[in-house]
Design a protein around this motif. Sequence first.
Motif, mmCIF file in Angstrom:
data_model
loop_
_atom_site.group_PDB
_atom_site.id
_atom_site.type_symbol
_atom_site.label_atom_id
_atom_site.label_comp_id
_atom_site.label_asym_id
_atom_site.label_seq_id
_atom_site.Cartn_x
_atom_site.Cartn_y
_atom_site.Cartn_z
ATOM 1 N N UNK A 104 -24.795 58.918 -46.902
ATOM 2 C CA UNK A 104 -25.275 58.565 -48.242
ATOM 3 C C UNK A 104 -26.739 58.128 -48.234
ATOM 4 N N UNK A 105 -27.371 58.143 -47.051
ATOM 5 C CA UNK A 105 -28.783 57.782 -46.961
ATOM 6 C C UNK A 105 -29.059 56.315 -47.212
ATOM 7 N N UNK A 106 -28.104 55.442 -46.862
ATOM 8 C CA UNK A 106 -28.215 54.027 -47.214
ATOM 9 C C UNK A 106 -28.668 53.126 -46.063
ATOM 10 N N UNK A 107 -28.785 53.666 -44.850
ATOM 11 C CA UNK A 107 -29.201 52.836 -43.721
ATOM 12 C C UNK A 107 -30.362 53.473 -42.978
ATOM 13 N N UNK A 108 -31.116 52.620 -42.312
ATOM 14 C CA UNK A 108 -32.336 53.016 -41.621
ATOM 15 C C UNK A 108 -32.015 53.693 -40.279
ATOM 16 N N UNK A 154 -29.719 48.273 -40.898
ATOM 17 C CA UNK A 154 -30.756 47.843 -41.835
ATOM 18 C C UNK A 154 -30.713 48.746 -43.054
ATOM 19 N N UNK A 155 -30.672 48.137 -44.224
ATOM 20 C CA UNK A 155 -30.627 48.911 -45.460
ATOM 21 C C UNK A 155 -31.893 49.748 -45.620
ATOM 22 N N UNK A 156 -31.717 51.013 -45.933
ATOM 23 C CA UNK A 156 -32.872 51.883 -46.166
ATOM 24 C C UNK A 156 -33.612 51.497 -47.439
ATOM 25 N N UNK A 157 -32.967 50.702 -48.297
ATOM 26 C CA UNK A 157 -33.575 50.286 -49.564
ATOM 27 C C UNK A 157 -34.352 48.983 -49.431
ATOM 28 N N UNK A 158 -34.295 48.336 -48.270
ATOM 29 C CA UNK A 158 -35.001 47.075 -48.077
ATOM 30 C C UNK A 158 -36.508 47.293 -48.091
ATOM 31 N N UNK A 159 -37.254 46.226 -48.366
ATOM 32 C CA UNK A 159 -38.710 46.320 -48.359
ATOM 33 C C UNK A 159 -39.206 46.482 -46.923
ATOM 34 N N UNK A 160 -40.388 47.055 -46.735
ATOM 35 C CA UNK A 160 -40.943 47.173 -45.378
ATOM 36 C C UNK A 160 -41.017 45.824 -44.665
ATOM 37 N N UNK A 161 -41.366 44.773 -45.399
ATOM 38 C CA UNK A 161 -41.452 43.448 -44.792
ATOM 39 C C UNK A 161 -40.088 42.987 -44.309
ATOM 40 N N UNK A 162 -39.059 43.173 -45.138
ATOM 41 C CA UNK A 162 -37.714 42.751 -44.755
ATOM 42 C C UNK A 162 -37.206 43.528 -43.544
ATOM 43 N N UNK A 163 -37.530 44.820 -43.497
ATOM 44 C CA UNK A 163 -37.111 45.632 -42.355
ATOM 45 C C UNK A 163 -37.731 45.116 -41.063
ATOM 46 N N UNK A 164 -38.992 44.726 -41.122
ATOM 47 C CA UNK A 164 -39.657 44.218 -39.918
ATOM 48 C C UNK A 164 -39.058 42.888 -39.470
ATOM 49 N N UNK A 165 -38.689 42.044 -40.425
ATOM 50 C CA UNK A 165 -38.038 40.780 -40.080
ATOM 51 C C UNK A 165 -36.706 41.054 -39.376
ATOM 52 N N UNK A 166 -35.948 42.000 -39.909
ATOM 53 C CA UNK A 166 -34.660 42.342 -39.305
ATOM 54 C C UNK A 166 -34.842 42.845 -37.875
ATOM 55 N N UNK A 167 -35.822 43.684 -37.669
ATOM 56 C CA UNK A 167 -36.053 44.223 -36.323
ATOM 57 C C UNK A 167 -36.489 43.139 -35.350
#
Length: 437
Positions: A108-112, A327-340
């Motif tokens: 469904x294209x929902x995760x990174x 990681x949600x593909x819909x998250x902001x770039x900043x949020x994705x970096x925090x998760x990583x």
Amino acid sequence: MISTGLSRRHLLGLTAGAGVAAALAACGSSGPGDATATYWSLSGPPGEQARQAAVDRFNKANPDTTIAPQFFQNDPFKQKIKAAIGAGDAPTMIWGWGGGTLKSYVEAGQVEDLTDWFTQNAEVKNKLFPTSFGAATVNGKIWAMPHETVQPILLYWNKKVFEQVKAEPPQSWGDIMALVPKFNAAGIAPFALGGQSRWTNMMWLELLLDRIAGSEVFDRVFAGEAGAWSDPAVLDMLGKVQQLITENGFINGFSSITADSNADQALLYTGKAAMMVHGSWSYGIQEAQGGDFVKSGGLGYMNFPPVEGGKGDPSNQVGNPGHYLSISSKATPEAKEVAKKFFSTVLLDDAEQNEWITSGNVPIIQGSDKLYDTSPKGQFLKFCYDTSVNAKVFAQSWDQALSPTAATTLLENIAKLFQNQISPQQWVDNMNAVIGK
């Protein structure tokens, strides 16, 4: 289920209370307004405490960012996360079991896609059990971070009962079948089984198919190959299971015994059954509820033995190769970096590992065995660690690996098989009908 061990089955068996339902109604997917990233996961001991502690350590070490966690009981979590993902409003980090559910997120294209990140952060990947990545991989790419614990399925036996009948632990399928009449003659059930729960029966099929044919047959099922269950090895496996049932390999009335009540565990530690196939969490249950059974050295454990002429590697394992964070593909770039950053720091540190070891679990991190010496369960944890890290293949439990539709059909047909209500061929036909659905 006791709180000293994180049982997958404990997680799946949790139910929602009124307070949780009220919390669900009140909370949104974004969490606190100042959160840089959000994280949804399961509530209850010991998992919630370990997860909260990890978030607290991260937030303290990174004061300019904030991870906001929310915890839900099992069923509400599944409903909430499904609705949020469908609405494109998922939390930054999505906790799960990998496998079939993760595959649906991917489609469904929902995760990174994390494949490149793991390539660039090889030190992170190399710290994790290699076998944990199978359930995180879809179409050759990695979509989730393996974390938390690993839980292999083992064969347990009651040493005192074996001494009583002058028997040795089985080293092959032939040995298992030879022990069946021996224990029955002594008035002892060969195997305990909480058959009403159905997933307990499934463990027998998983292990037998692997020992007969290796992991390739189920790999084709997971890949959605039409007719994959028609492999001759499947009929062989099903026939062996029904033979074991027919020859009274399991305790009488097994279909009315529940695993959630730990009634199957009690049969082993009270000596009413000689053996049991169960997950690594069984050790903690028997230790807590079996009096001095474990402390006195009465519990034996081993990998499931090979089948004569089988192609499967005896080191192969099935069970829970890990838990997973996407990681949600819909998250902001900043949020994705925090998760990583969260993935690469606190989820790998000694504090995280000790949280799980204290509760009697094996962290999914290579080298965590150096921390076992301080645990009273150290010898058992070391065995589970070695079993997991050295497994050529660590396959995910079928009902987790398959889609929800196929998993439901699987459990229904397993129950019918164990009650001799369907033939092996009917089982195969029924399962082929839901491949890819």
